[in-house]
Design a protein around this motif. Structure first.
Motif, PDB file in Angstrom:
ATOM      1  N   PRO A  58       0.804  -1.220   0.000  1.00 52.66           N
ATOM      2  CA  PRO A  58       0.000   0.000   0.000  1.00 52.66           C
ATOM      3  C   PRO A  58       0.841   1.277   0.000  1.00 52.66           C
ATOM      4  CG  PRO A  58       0.111  -0.902   2.210  1.00 52.66           C
ATOM      5  CD  PRO A  58       0.850  -1.870   1.315  1.00 52.66           C
ATOM      6  N   VAL A  59       0.355   2.271  -0.740  1.00 55.32           N
ATOM      7  CA  VAL A  59       0.908   3.620  -0.703  1.00 55.32           C
ATOM      8  C   VAL A  59      -0.222   4.534  -0.238  1.00 55.32           C
ATOM      9  CG1 VAL A  59       1.970   5.500  -2.009  1.00 55.32           C
ATOM     10  CG2 VAL A  59       2.502   3.111  -2.585  1.00 55.32           C
ATOM     11  N   LEU A  60      -0.050   5.189   0.904  1.00 57.29           N
ATOM     12  CA  LEU A  60      -1.130   5.973   1.494  1.00 57.29           C
ATOM     13  C   LEU A  60      -1.012   7.448   1.114  1.00 57.29           C
ATOM     14  CD1 LEU A  60      -1.250   4.454   5.103  1.00 57.29           C
ATOM     15  CD2 LEU A  60      -2.119   3.527   2.944  1.00 57.29           C
ATOM     16  N   ASN A 101       3.536  -0.490  10.173  1.00 60.63           N
ATOM     17  CA  ASN A 101       4.447  -0.741   9.054  1.00 60.63           C
ATOM     18  C   ASN A 101       4.070   0.083   7.822  1.00 60.63           C
ATOM     19  OD1 ASN A 101       6.611  -1.930   7.712  1.00 60.63           O
ATOM     20  ND2 ASN A 101       5.371  -3.636   6.944  1.00 60.63           N
ATOM     21  N   VAL A 102       3.809   1.368   8.049  1.00 60.18           N
ATOM     22  CA  VAL A 102       3.488   2.276   6.938  1.00 60.18           C
ATOM     23  C   VAL A 102       4.793   2.718   6.295  1.00 60.18           C
ATOM     24  CG1 VAL A 102       2.402   4.432   6.239  1.00 60.18           C
ATOM     25  CG2 VAL A 102       1.377   3.044   8.059  1.00 60.18           C
ATOM     26  N   SER A 103       5.169   2.064   5.220  1.00 61.67           N
ATOM     27  CA  SER A 103       6.472   2.336   4.606  1.00 61.67           C
ATOM     28  C   SER A 103       6.412   3.485   3.606  1.00 61.67           C
ATOM     29  CB  SER A 103       7.002   1.071   3.913  1.00 61.67           C
ATOM     30  OG  SER A 103       6.079   0.610   2.935  1.00 61.67           O
ATOM     31  N   THR A 104       5.273   3.673   2.944  1.00 66.75           N
ATOM     32  CA  THR A 104       5.154   4.733   1.942  1.00 66.75           C
ATOM     33  C   THR A 104       3.913   5.561   2.217  1.00 66.75           C
ATOM     34  OG1 THR A 104       6.138   3.235   0.305  1.00 66.75           O
ATOM     35  CG2 THR A 104       5.144   5.274  -0.509  1.00 66.75           C
ATOM     36  N   PHE A 105       4.129   6.816   2.596  1.00 62.34           N
ATOM     37  CA  PHE A 105       3.030   7.718   2.912  1.00 62.34           C
ATOM     38  C   PHE A 105       3.275   9.054   2.219  1.00 62.34           C
ATOM     39  CE2 PHE A 105       0.824  10.930   5.449  1.00 62.34           C
ATOM     40  CZ  PHE A 105      -0.440  10.370   5.544  1.00 62.34           C
ATOM     41  N   VAL A 106       2.324   9.468   1.391  1.00 59.40           N
ATOM     42  CA  VAL A 106       2.414  10.760   0.709  1.00 59.40           C
ATOM     43  C   VAL A 106       1.613  11.761   1.527  1.00 59.40           C
ATOM     44  CG1 VAL A 106       1.983  12.029  -1.422  1.00 59.40           C
ATOM     45  CG2 VAL A 106       2.651   9.610  -1.521  1.00 59.40           C
ATOM     46  N   ASP A 107       2.322  12.633   2.218  1.00 55.82           N
ATOM     47  CA  ASP A 107       1.694  13.556   3.153  1.00 55.82           C
ATOM     48  C   ASP A 107       1.192  14.807   2.436  1.00 55.82           C
ATOM     49  OD1 ASP A 107       0.841  14.863   5.414  1.00 55.82           O
ATOM     50  OD2 ASP A 107       2.850  15.398   6.110  1.00 55.82           O
ATOM     51  N   ILE A 108      -0.094  15.067   2.557  1.00 54.13           N
ATOM     52  CA  ILE A 108      -0.675  16.315   2.057  1.00 54.13           C
ATOM     53  C   ILE A 108      -0.484  17.350   3.158  1.00 54.13           C
ATOM     54  CG2 ILE A 108      -2.754  17.423   1.171  1.00 54.13           C
ATOM     55  CD1 ILE A 108      -1.605  15.074  -0.523  1.00 54.13           C
ATOM     56  N   LYS A 109       0.489  18.207   2.970  1.00 55.52           N
ATOM     57  CA  LYS A 109       0.952  19.071   4.061  1.00 55.52           C
ATOM     58  C   LYS A 109       0.049  20.293   4.238  1.00 55.52           C
ATOM     59  CE  LYS A 109       5.749  17.546   3.560  1.00 55.52           C
ATOM     60  NZ  LYS A 109       5.733  16.764   4.806  1.00 55.52           N
TER      61      LYS A 109
END
Length: 320
Positions: free
Chosen positions: A35-37, A59-67
């Motif tokens: 998963p990519v969040l 185990n969240v390895s890929t997270f695209v943060d909407i800043k």
């Protein structure tokens, strides 16, 4: 062993149940895919707090943060323009990545229409956003739950406008799109049952002429093109016939005609998918649930089902 597919997952409106159901589902999600969040980190942390889960354990390895900062007046279950902005920005970021081939499919948690309008967006929901970003010519909503699939001729229209929108060309276009997508997803030939609009299928014109003048001619033309379509059949019987295995999918004439059948059959495992996009997109088949948001009681079974559907459709393994 083949690598697990990469599935982009958007958290939805932070004031709703999206982050909660995702956090609850993530242990099983990791078993199925990579998963990519997409969303705001504070929303993900709120979801962990509600679900009583430690973020480090997920185990969240890929997270695209909407800043976008958390609003100082944030309250679960309350419409917020900031939350609408976060949700749409996450969807747009995920769409960009899937269109660039970085993801195998998308699964989306729910938006709130009032919130995204408050944020200045004209889109009604996910389908319209994805259609805009991908320049899709034609899109349609499909709901599916174990044993039943329903494609909708129209969705977010009033009953009167939905009836007015039924034309031979529109029905035929939807039948073509359904066959095209199902074949791409691995099911061919696809047996399509077409629902009538009026009670008892119109009773030969006594209760309405849409079946005679628009729906039946579209089915006949579809059959001439080699599409395995049948109908129109009365809506009070066609869904049972599909559940019994006679049809692979039903074409419903309007929003509630299809939604009610799906949700009565199996609400918690129901999933939405969008036909006509250049990528696979599935979604939980419920809204932001503002009435229970923040209480820790949201059911995440639809989230798991939506992930499974995204994997099935993107790998072309849809079966009967």
């Amino acid at each position: 062993m083949p690598e697990k597919p990469i599935i982009g997952i958007t958290l939805g409106d932070p004031a709703g149940i999206g982050s909660e159901i995702l956090v609850k589902a993530l242990p099983e999600v990791h078993q199925r895919c990579r998963p990519v969040l997409y969303g705001s980190e504070w929303s993900l942390r709120d979801g962990c707090s509600i679900a009583r889960v430690d973020l480090d354990d997920l185990n969240v390895s890929t997270f695209v943060d909407i800043k976008i900062p958390k609003p100082t007046d944030f309250v679960f279950g309350r419409v917020s323009a900031t939350c609408g902005e976060v949700a749409v920005r996450a969807v747009e970021s995920a769409a960009e990545d899937v269109l660039e081939g970085k993801l195998d499919a998308l699964m989306t948690c729910p938006l709130n229409k009032e919130a995204i309008h408050s944020a200045g967006y004209e889109d009604i929901g996910h389908q319209e956003i994805f259609g805009r970003l991908s320049n899709a010519k034609s899109t349609a909503t499909m709901l599916m739950t174990p044993g039943l699939r329903v494609v909708h001729l129209s969705t977010h229209l009033s009953i009167i406008d939905a009836a007015r929108s039924i034309t031979c060309e529109v029905v035929l276009e939807r039948l073509r799109l359904t066959r095209e997508c199902f074949e791409r997803w691995g099911l061919s030939p696809v047996r399509i049952g077409v629902a009538a609009l009026n009670p008892h299928g119109g009773e030969g014109g006594l209760l309405g002429r849409e079946e005679i003048e628009q729906i039946r001619p579209a089915v006949d033309r579809a059959v001439q093109e080699g599409i395995e379509a049948q109908g129109p059949y009365p809506a009070d019987s066609i869904f049972n016939r599909a559940i019994a295995g006679e049809f692979d999918v039903v074409l419903a004439m309007y929003h509630d005609q299809g939604h009610i059948a799906i949700k009565v059959h199996d609400l918690h495992q129901s999933v939405s998918a969008t036909l006509g996009l250049p990528f696979v997109r599935t979604s939980v088949d419920h809204g932001t649930a503002f009435d229970i948001a923040g209480r820790g009681i949201a059911n995440h079974r639809s989230t798991i089902a939506a992930i499974d559907a995204a994997i099935t459709l993107s790998t072309g393994t849809l079966g009967r």
